[in-house]
Scaffold this motif. Structure first.
Motif, PDB file in Angstrom:
ATOM      1  N   GLU A   3       0.866  -1.116  -0.122  1.00  0.00           N
ATOM      2  CA  GLU A   3      -0.027  -0.172  -0.129  1.00  0.00           C
ATOM      3  C   GLU A   3       0.934   1.262   0.108  1.00  0.00           C
ATOM      4  O   GLU A   3       2.190   1.073  -0.096  1.00  0.00           O
ATOM      5  CB  GLU A   3      -0.889   0.046   1.114  1.00  0.00           C
ATOM      6  CG  GLU A   3      -1.644  -1.266   1.199  1.00  0.00           C
ATOM      7  CD  GLU A   3      -2.390  -1.460   2.414  1.00  0.00           C
ATOM      8  OE1 GLU A   3      -3.147  -0.430   2.804  1.00  0.00           O
ATOM      9  OE2 GLU A   3      -2.701  -2.610   3.064  1.00  0.00           O
ATOM     10  N   LEU A   4       0.333   2.420   0.286  1.00  0.00           N
ATOM     11  CA  LEU A   4       1.103   3.509   0.151  1.00  0.00           C
ATOM     12  C   LEU A   4       2.436   3.552   0.849  1.00  0.00           C
ATOM     13  O   LEU A   4       3.521   3.789   0.392  1.00  0.00           O
ATOM     14  CB  LEU A   4       0.389   4.813   0.522  1.00  0.00           C
ATOM     15  CG  LEU A   4       1.079   6.161   0.382  1.00  0.00           C
ATOM     16  CD1 LEU A   4       0.081   7.196  -0.125  1.00  0.00           C
ATOM     17  CD2 LEU A   4       1.999   6.675   1.687  1.00  0.00           C
ATOM     18  N   VAL A 166      -5.785   8.102  -2.499  1.00  0.00           N
ATOM     19  CA  VAL A 166      -5.174   7.048  -2.853  1.00  0.00           C
ATOM     20  C   VAL A 166      -4.275   6.399  -1.629  1.00  0.00           C
ATOM     21  O   VAL A 166      -3.922   7.143  -0.615  1.00  0.00           O
ATOM     22  CB  VAL A 166      -4.057   7.389  -3.935  1.00  0.00           C
ATOM     23  CG1 VAL A 166      -4.726   7.844  -5.241  1.00  0.00           C
ATOM     24  CG2 VAL A 166      -3.300   8.420  -3.436  1.00  0.00           C
ATOM     25  N   GLY A 167      -3.714   5.101  -1.928  1.00  0.00           N
ATOM     26  CA  GLY A 167      -2.761   4.638  -1.149  1.00  0.00           C
ATOM     27  C   GLY A 167      -3.244   3.930   0.017  1.00  0.00           C
ATOM     28  O   GLY A 167      -2.447   3.257   0.594  1.00  0.00           O
ATOM     29  N   VAL A 168      -4.408   4.169   0.253  1.00  0.00           N
ATOM     30  CA  VAL A 168      -5.189   3.450   1.499  1.00  0.00           C
ATOM     31  C   VAL A 168      -5.667   2.151   1.088  1.00  0.00           C
ATOM     32  O   VAL A 168      -6.656   2.056   0.712  1.00  0.00           O
ATOM     33  CB  VAL A 168      -6.238   4.169   2.192  1.00  0.00           C
ATOM     34  CG1 VAL A 168      -6.503   3.361   3.412  1.00  0.00           C
ATOM     35  CG2 VAL A 168      -5.700   5.600   2.585  1.00  0.00           C
ATOM     36  N   ALA A 202      -6.841   9.951  11.362  1.00  0.00           N
ATOM     37  CA  ALA A 202      -6.302   8.691  11.601  1.00  0.00           C
ATOM     38  C   ALA A 202      -5.643   8.046  10.176  1.00  0.00           C
ATOM     39  O   ALA A 202      -4.599   7.300  10.401  1.00  0.00           O
ATOM     40  CB  ALA A 202      -7.610   7.818  11.665  1.00  0.00           C
ATOM     41  N   ILE A 203      -6.263   8.369   9.226  1.00  0.00           N
ATOM     42  CA  ILE A 203      -5.495   7.961   7.814  1.00  0.00           C
ATOM     43  C   ILE A 203      -4.018   8.542   7.805  1.00  0.00           C
ATOM     44  O   ILE A 203      -3.289   7.661   7.454  1.00  0.00           O
ATOM     45  CB  ILE A 203      -6.058   8.360   6.494  1.00  0.00           C
ATOM     46  CG1 ILE A 203      -7.548   7.684   6.474  1.00  0.00           C
ATOM     47  CG2 ILE A 203      -5.290   8.112   5.409  1.00  0.00           C
ATOM     48  CD1 ILE A 203      -8.626   7.901   5.192  1.00  0.00           C
ATOM     49  N   ARG A 204      -3.896   9.762   7.849  1.00  0.00           N
ATOM     50  CA  ARG A 204      -2.679  10.229   7.959  1.00  0.00           C
ATOM     51  C   ARG A 204      -1.734   9.743   9.134  1.00  0.00           C
ATOM     52  O   ARG A 204      -0.511   9.293   8.781  1.00  0.00           O
ATOM     53  CB  ARG A 204      -2.613  11.833   8.550  1.00  0.00           C
ATOM     54  CG  ARG A 204      -3.092  12.578   7.484  1.00  0.00           C
ATOM     55  CD  ARG A 204      -2.829  14.010   7.755  1.00  0.00           C
ATOM     56  NE  ARG A 204      -2.664  14.610   6.419  1.00  0.00           N
ATOM     57  CZ  ARG A 204      -3.408  15.868   6.085  1.00  0.00           C
ATOM     58  NH1 ARG A 204      -4.559  16.042   6.947  1.00  0.00           N
ATOM     59  NH2 ARG A 204      -3.371  16.334   5.031  1.00  0.00           N
ATOM     60  N   GLU A 205      -2.073   9.686  10.335  1.00  0.00           N
ATOM     61  CA  GLU A 205      -1.158   9.040  11.316  1.00  0.00           C
ATOM     62  C   GLU A 205      -0.906   7.306  10.991  1.00  0.00           C
ATOM     63  O   GLU A 205       0.410   7.028  11.457  1.00  0.00           O
ATOM     64  CB  GLU A 205      -1.956   9.206  12.674  1.00  0.00           C
ATOM     65  CG  GLU A 205      -2.095  10.369  13.230  1.00  0.00           C
ATOM     66  CD  GLU A 205      -2.962  10.808  14.509  1.00  0.00           C
ATOM     67  OE1 GLU A 205      -3.188  11.775  14.789  1.00  0.00           O
ATOM     68  OE2 GLU A 205      -3.265   9.751  15.144  1.00  0.00           O
ATOM     69  N   VAL A 206      -1.902   6.841  10.595  1.00  0.00           N
ATOM     70  CA  VAL A 206      -1.534   5.332  10.397  1.00  0.00           C
ATOM     71  C   VAL A 206      -0.459   5.005   9.182  1.00  0.00           C
ATOM     72  O   VAL A 206       0.409   4.668   9.415  1.00  0.00           O
ATOM     73  CB  VAL A 206      -2.706   4.596   9.946  1.00  0.00           C
ATOM     74  CG1 VAL A 206      -2.597   3.388   9.385  1.00  0.00           C
ATOM     75  CG2 VAL A 206      -3.811   4.476  11.160  1.00  0.00           C
ATOM     76  N   LEU A 207      -0.579   5.927   8.193  1.00  0.00           N
ATOM     77  CA  LEU A 207       0.253   5.870   7.148  1.00  0.00           C
ATOM     78  C   LEU A 207       1.769   6.268   7.436  1.00  0.00           C
ATOM     79  O   LEU A 207       2.363   5.460   7.053  1.00  0.00           O
ATOM     80  CB  LEU A 207      -0.168   6.605   5.944  1.00  0.00           C
ATOM     81  CG  LEU A 207      -1.564   6.338   5.361  1.00  0.00           C
ATOM     82  CD1 LEU A 207      -1.977   6.938   3.863  1.00  0.00           C
ATOM     83  CD2 LEU A 207      -1.760   4.700   4.849  1.00  0.00           C
ATOM     84  N   GLN A 208       1.526   7.391   8.226  1.00  0.00           N
ATOM     85  CA  GLN A 208       3.159   7.955   8.667  1.00  0.00           C
ATOM     86  C   GLN A 208       3.575   6.902   9.540  1.00  0.00           C
ATOM     87  O   GLN A 208       4.982   6.723   9.442  1.00  0.00           O
ATOM     88  CB  GLN A 208       2.817   9.513   9.084  1.00  0.00           C
ATOM     89  CG  GLN A 208       2.824  10.320   8.200  1.00  0.00           C
ATOM     90  CD  GLN A 208       2.293  11.730   8.631  1.00  0.00           C
ATOM     91  OE1 GLN A 208       1.552  12.001   9.765  1.00  0.00           O
ATOM     92  NE2 GLN A 208       2.322  12.938   7.814  1.00  0.00           N
TER      93      GLN A 208
END
Length: 270
Positions: A3-4, A166-168, A202-208
């Motif tokens: 994923e991203l 994208v990316g999730v 949440a999306i930002r924190e999880v991906l980062q």
DNA sequence: CACGGATCCTGATGGC
DNA sequence: TGCCATCAGGATCCGT
């Protein structure tokens, strides 16, 4: 798989290893998802001018064109000064003045596609319909609110489709929805505004966090130096069916949406 | 145009 | 040990 976060980890590794290198030879194995669209020989002599990412695509800007690399479900890229004999799942090697880039992809859902420039129709075809970057400024609650208006599909599937953001992918969508307290089966247009604020965060924190940890390695994903990612150890719901929710101890449930598993807590997510 | 389902391919895993 | 079913990080295509 990738994923991203996994693609971003790969991008950073390739940039570190091969930025500025000149391609000296290309080796191709079995066909991947799409044809390369150019004679491999035409890559020889081109310099790698930048390594970027758009969604789950890695973009190698070359002197005379661009190489789009997608890792599909099972792909990973290795960079090294020396690589051994190509194995049965090694389907694309770039030999350069700074070392070798090797794409390994057992299931061959991945792809390497060449285009002479970013405005080429093939690039448009692959990237044109993609939603905004989740780590960029354009991704906020106001945008999400507008983008989800009229979408009757479940929030999980709409996010996964990549036309809004994208990316999730399948892991991080479950993780993000859990952290935002949103039920994955809820209609996208029915997610209230305050929840959208939480979802963006949440999306930002999880991906980062996943990028920091080198991505998730469920089975075969490896970084460009061959190491495994560690985010899977921090997953709160993904792959945890039947295990207690970390917040309320209710057993995590697994459901199938669009032939993909979704994990969530029936008590914490509404 | 938005939706759900089938589809590409190979390997790992678990039940019998 | 062998065989079969199920599942796996993605995204496109094809009906409705």
């Amino acid at each position: 798989m990738p994923e991203l976060p996994e693609v971003e980890v790969t991008r950073m590794g390739v940039e570190q290893a091969l930025l500025g290198a000149t391609i000296e030879a290309v080796r191709m194995g079995k066909p991947l998802r799409w044809p390369l669209q150019v004679a491999p020989q035409r890559l020889v002599g081109q310099r790698i001018q930048s390594v970027q990412r758009r969604g789950k695509y890695m973009l190698l800007q070359l002197s005379q064109g661009v190489l789009l690399v997608h890792l599909g479900m099972s792909g990973s890229v290795r960079c090294a000064t020396e690589v051994g004999e190509a194995g049965v799942h090694d389907h694309f090697d770039l030999f350069t003045t700074r070392g070798v880039l090797r794409l390994t992809d057992p299931r061959r859902f991945g792809a390497v596609v060449y285009a002479p420039h970013m405005d080429h129709p093939r690039v448009q075809q692959l990237l044109g319909h993609l939603g905004v970057e989740p780590l960029g400024d354009a991704f906020d609650a106001a945008y999400l609110h507008a983008a989800l208006r009229g979408r009757s599909g479940s929030i999980k599937q709409v996010l996964l489709a990549g036309q809004v953001v994208v990316g999730v992918g399948n892991i991080y969508v479950s993780e993000s929805l859990f952290r935002a307290g949103i039920h994955p089966l809820r209609q996208a247009r029915r997610v209230a505004r305050p929840r959208l604020e939480r979802l963006v965060q949440a999306i930002r924190e999880v991906l980062q966090r996943a990028i920091v940890l080198g991505g998730s390695s469920l089975r075969d994903f490896k970084g460009t130096q061959g190491g495994y990612g560690d985010f899977q150890h921090e997953a709160l719901v993904y792959g945890r069916a039947g295990l207690p929710c970390v917040h309320c101890a209710t057993p995590i449930r697994r459901v199938v949406q669009g032939q993909r598993s979704t994990f969530y807590c029936v008590r914490c997510q509404t």
